[in-house]
Design a protein around this motif. Structure first.
Motif, PDB file in Angstrom:
ATOM      1  N   PRO A  88      44.755 -58.684 -73.266  1.00 36.04           N
ATOM      2  CA  PRO A  88      44.309 -59.376 -74.695  1.00 36.04           C
ATOM      3  C   PRO A  88      42.819 -59.050 -75.225  1.00 36.04           C
ATOM      4  CG  PRO A  88      45.149 -61.703 -73.651  1.00 36.04           C
ATOM      5  CD  PRO A  88      45.432 -60.114 -72.561  1.00 36.04           C
ATOM      6  N   GLU A  89      41.788 -59.746 -73.800  1.00 32.91           N
ATOM      7  CA  GLU A  89      40.937 -58.214 -74.532  1.00 32.91           C
ATOM      8  C   GLU A  89      40.448 -57.036 -74.398  1.00 32.91           C
ATOM      9  OE1 GLU A  89      40.673 -59.608 -70.347  1.00 32.91           O
ATOM     10  OE2 GLU A  89      41.513 -60.609 -72.204  1.00 32.91           O
ATOM     11  N   ASP A  90      41.066 -56.107 -74.114  1.00 30.60           N
ATOM     12  CA  ASP A  90      40.893 -54.396 -74.242  1.00 30.60           C
ATOM     13  C   ASP A  90      41.831 -53.999 -75.913  1.00 30.60           C
ATOM     14  OD1 ASP A  90      42.217 -54.350 -70.290  1.00 30.60           O
ATOM     15  OD2 ASP A  90      40.673 -54.505 -71.258  1.00 30.60           O
ATOM     16  N   ASP A  97      28.205 -57.937 -76.542  1.00 23.06           N
ATOM     17  CA  ASP A  97      28.700 -58.511 -75.431  1.00 23.06           C
ATOM     18  C   ASP A  97      29.723 -58.198 -74.674  1.00 23.06           C
ATOM     19  OD1 ASP A  97      30.277 -58.796 -77.471  1.00 23.06           O
ATOM     20  OD2 ASP A  97      31.649 -60.026 -76.231  1.00 23.06           O
ATOM     21  N   ARG A  98      29.547 -56.636 -75.167  1.00 20.60           N
ATOM     22  CA  ARG A  98      30.708 -55.313 -74.416  1.00 20.60           C
ATOM     23  C   ARG A  98      30.235 -54.289 -73.758  1.00 20.60           C
ATOM     24  NH1 ARG A  98      36.114 -56.605 -75.560  1.00 20.60           N
ATOM     25  NH2 ARG A  98      36.031 -54.375 -73.643  1.00 20.60           N
ATOM     26  N   LEU A  99      28.351 -54.619 -73.738  1.00 19.18           N
ATOM     27  CA  LEU A  99      27.289 -53.639 -72.735  1.00 19.18           C
ATOM     28  C   LEU A  99      28.405 -52.667 -71.825  1.00 19.18           C
ATOM     29  CD1 LEU A  99      23.516 -55.011 -72.975  1.00 19.18           C
ATOM     30  CD2 LEU A  99      25.395 -53.255 -74.815  1.00 19.18           C
ATOM     31  N   ALA A 112      30.191 -49.887 -71.761  1.00 17.69           N
ATOM     32  CA  ALA A 112      28.982 -48.911 -71.841  1.00 17.69           C
ATOM     33  C   ALA A 112      28.346 -47.660 -70.483  1.00 17.69           C
ATOM     34  CB  ALA A 112      28.483 -48.378 -72.893  1.00 17.69           C
ATOM     35  N   ILE A 113      28.041 -49.160 -69.657  1.00 18.20           N
ATOM     36  CA  ILE A 113      27.376 -49.323 -68.623  1.00 18.20           C
ATOM     37  C   ILE A 113      28.286 -49.096 -67.402  1.00 18.20           C
ATOM     38  CG2 ILE A 113      25.591 -50.007 -67.402  1.00 18.20           C
ATOM     39  CD1 ILE A 113      23.904 -50.253 -70.106  1.00 18.20           C
ATOM     40  N   GLY A 114      28.745 -50.158 -67.173  1.00 21.26           N
ATOM     41  CA  GLY A 114      29.631 -50.157 -66.175  1.00 21.26           C
ATOM     42  C   GLY A 114      30.197 -49.271 -65.579  1.00 21.26           C
ATOM     43  N   PHE A 123      22.084 -44.226 -81.202  1.00 20.20           N
ATOM     44  CA  PHE A 123      22.800 -45.127 -81.811  1.00 20.20           C
ATOM     45  C   PHE A 123      22.345 -45.623 -82.335  1.00 20.20           C
ATOM     46  CE2 PHE A 123      25.591 -42.186 -78.146  1.00 20.20           C
ATOM     47  CZ  PHE A 123      26.238 -41.811 -79.227  1.00 20.20           C
ATOM     48  N   THR A 124      22.282 -46.031 -83.615  1.00 19.13           N
ATOM     49  CA  THR A 124      22.523 -47.230 -84.087  1.00 19.13           C
ATOM     50  C   THR A 124      22.820 -48.920 -83.463  1.00 19.13           C
ATOM     51  OG1 THR A 124      23.552 -47.119 -85.830  1.00 19.13           O
ATOM     52  CG2 THR A 124      20.737 -46.065 -85.999  1.00 19.13           C
ATOM     53  N   TRP A 125      22.048 -49.770 -83.893  1.00 18.22           N
ATOM     54  CA  TRP A 125      22.792 -50.801 -82.946  1.00 18.22           C
ATOM     55  C   TRP A 125      23.748 -51.449 -83.666  1.00 18.22           C
ATOM     56  CZ3 TRP A 125      23.436 -55.867 -84.922  1.00 18.22           C
ATOM     57  CH2 TRP A 125      22.378 -56.233 -86.546  1.00 18.22           C
ATOM     58  N   GLN A 126      24.576 -51.028 -84.659  1.00  9.12           N
ATOM     59  CA  GLN A 126      26.131 -51.700 -84.910  1.00  9.12           C
ATOM     60  C   GLN A 126      27.195 -50.780 -84.979  1.00  9.12           C
ATOM     61  OE1 GLN A 126      26.154 -54.374 -85.491  1.00  9.12           O
ATOM     62  NE2 GLN A 126      26.396 -55.094 -87.295  1.00  9.12           N
ATOM     63  N   THR A 127      26.568 -49.762 -84.183  1.00  7.43           N
ATOM     64  CA  THR A 127      27.247 -48.206 -83.446  1.00  7.43           C
ATOM     65  C   THR A 127      28.823 -49.618 -82.843  1.00  7.43           C
ATOM     66  OG1 THR A 127      25.897 -46.581 -83.805  1.00  7.43           O
ATOM     67  CG2 THR A 127      28.081 -45.643 -82.459  1.00  7.43           C
ATOM     68  N   PRO A 128      30.133 -49.241 -83.019  1.00  7.27           N
ATOM     69  CA  PRO A 128      30.381 -49.533 -82.594  1.00  7.27           C
ATOM     70  C   PRO A 128      30.903 -49.356 -80.220  1.00  7.27           C
ATOM     71  CG  PRO A 128      32.211 -48.714 -84.076  1.00  7.27           C
ATOM     72  CD  PRO A 128      30.688 -48.205 -84.038  1.00  7.27           C
ATOM     73  N   ILE A 129      30.683 -50.099 -80.196  1.00 13.73           N
ATOM     74  CA  ILE A 129      30.595 -50.073 -78.188  1.00 13.73           C
ATOM     75  C   ILE A 129      31.859 -49.264 -78.369  1.00 13.73           C
ATOM     76  CG2 ILE A 129      32.240 -52.227 -77.968  1.00 13.73           C
ATOM     77  CD1 ILE A 129      28.481 -50.908 -76.396  1.00 13.73           C
ATOM     78  N   GLU A 130      32.845 -49.247 -78.759  1.00 20.06           N
ATOM     79  CA  GLU A 130      33.769 -48.488 -78.666  1.00 20.06           C
ATOM     80  C   GLU A 130      34.092 -46.756 -77.977  1.00 20.06           C
ATOM     81  OE1 GLU A 130      35.753 -52.299 -80.147  1.00 20.06           O
ATOM     82  OE2 GLU A 130      34.269 -50.987 -80.369  1.00 20.06           O
ATOM     83  N   ALA A 131      33.235 -46.536 -79.323  1.00 13.12           N
ATOM     84  CA  ALA A 131      32.798 -44.985 -79.865  1.00 13.12           C
ATOM     85  C   ALA A 131      31.343 -44.772 -78.624  1.00 13.12           C
ATOM     86  CB  ALA A 131      31.079 -44.527 -80.948  1.00 13.12           C
ATOM     87  N   ILE A 132      30.916 -45.937 -78.312  1.00 19.09           N
ATOM     88  CA  ILE A 132      29.703 -45.194 -77.445  1.00 19.09           C
ATOM     89  C   ILE A 132      30.226 -45.399 -76.050  1.00 19.09           C
ATOM     90  CG2 ILE A 132      27.464 -46.022 -76.212  1.00 19.09           C
ATOM     91  CD1 ILE A 132      26.662 -47.741 -79.612  1.00 19.09           C
TER      92      ILE A 132
END
Length: 181
Positions: free
Chosen positions: A2-4, A19-21, A24-26, A81-90
């Motif tokens: 579900p979280e995906d 909370d989903r950094l 992007a990095i993992g 990317f600015t701070w509100q850029t969706p983490i999915e895009a990053i």
């Protein structure tokens, strides 16, 4: 899991996902073994390719709200990317980086787009084009493509003033277009 699931549509309305950094990095650290540094005092995280040609930096205290930057050397290009850029895009951008360096170990899990040019993708998804600017069907997201500029690709998003819905993503000259896509 579900979280995906994508819980916001269109995706560009999603939030920063602090909370989903790890999204992007993992993969860079755990799947590809990229070295990383985390300064707990400042919150700054830096990840770099094994050959030292590509750097991913996260800094939530950047004065202009540019929390994410990616830089490549030879040829030099940068994505911000600015701070509100969706983490999915990053995450889509960062997870494609190893393949740009010819590391295709996990190409089956993290495919790099082979779609048509970005302008054509925008048109296929019903974005309106006026001169060098594409606008999403709802009018909230804009993609400006000015090839002669130092920063030829700029995404800007906003819904309403004052509700933290503004975000920007920019890509300098020599950024591979398939990464921008």
């Amino acid at each position: 899991m579900p979280e995906d699931r994508v819980l916001v549509s269109p995706r560009y309305l999603a939030g920063a996902g602090i909370d989903r950094l790890a999204d992007a990095i993992g993969p860079l650290v755990h799947l590809f073994g990229w070295p990383n540094e985390h300064d707990r005092a400042s919150g700054r995280i830096s990840v770099h390719s094994p050959d030292g040609s590509l750097f991913v930096n996260f800094n939530s205290r950047h004065t202009h709200g540019r929390w994410w930057s990616l830089a490549h050397h030879e040829p030099y290009w940068e994505a911000r990317f600015t701070w509100q850029t969706p983490i999915e895009a990053i995450a889509a951008v960062t997870q494609a980086l190893p393949q740009l360096l010819d590391d295709d170990r996990h190409v089956d899990r993290i495919p790099l787009t082979t779609t048509p040019p970005l302008a054509q993708i925008a048109e296929l998804n019903h974005w309106h084009r006026e001169d060098d600017t594409f606008t999403s069907p709802d009018g909230h997201c804009h993609l400006q493509h000015t090839p002669a500029e130092d920063t030829p690709w700029r995404f800007r998003h906003h819904v309403y003033d004052g509700f933290d819905t503004h975000w920007d993503a920019s890509f300098t000259q020599d950024t591979p277009e398939r990464l921008v896509a």
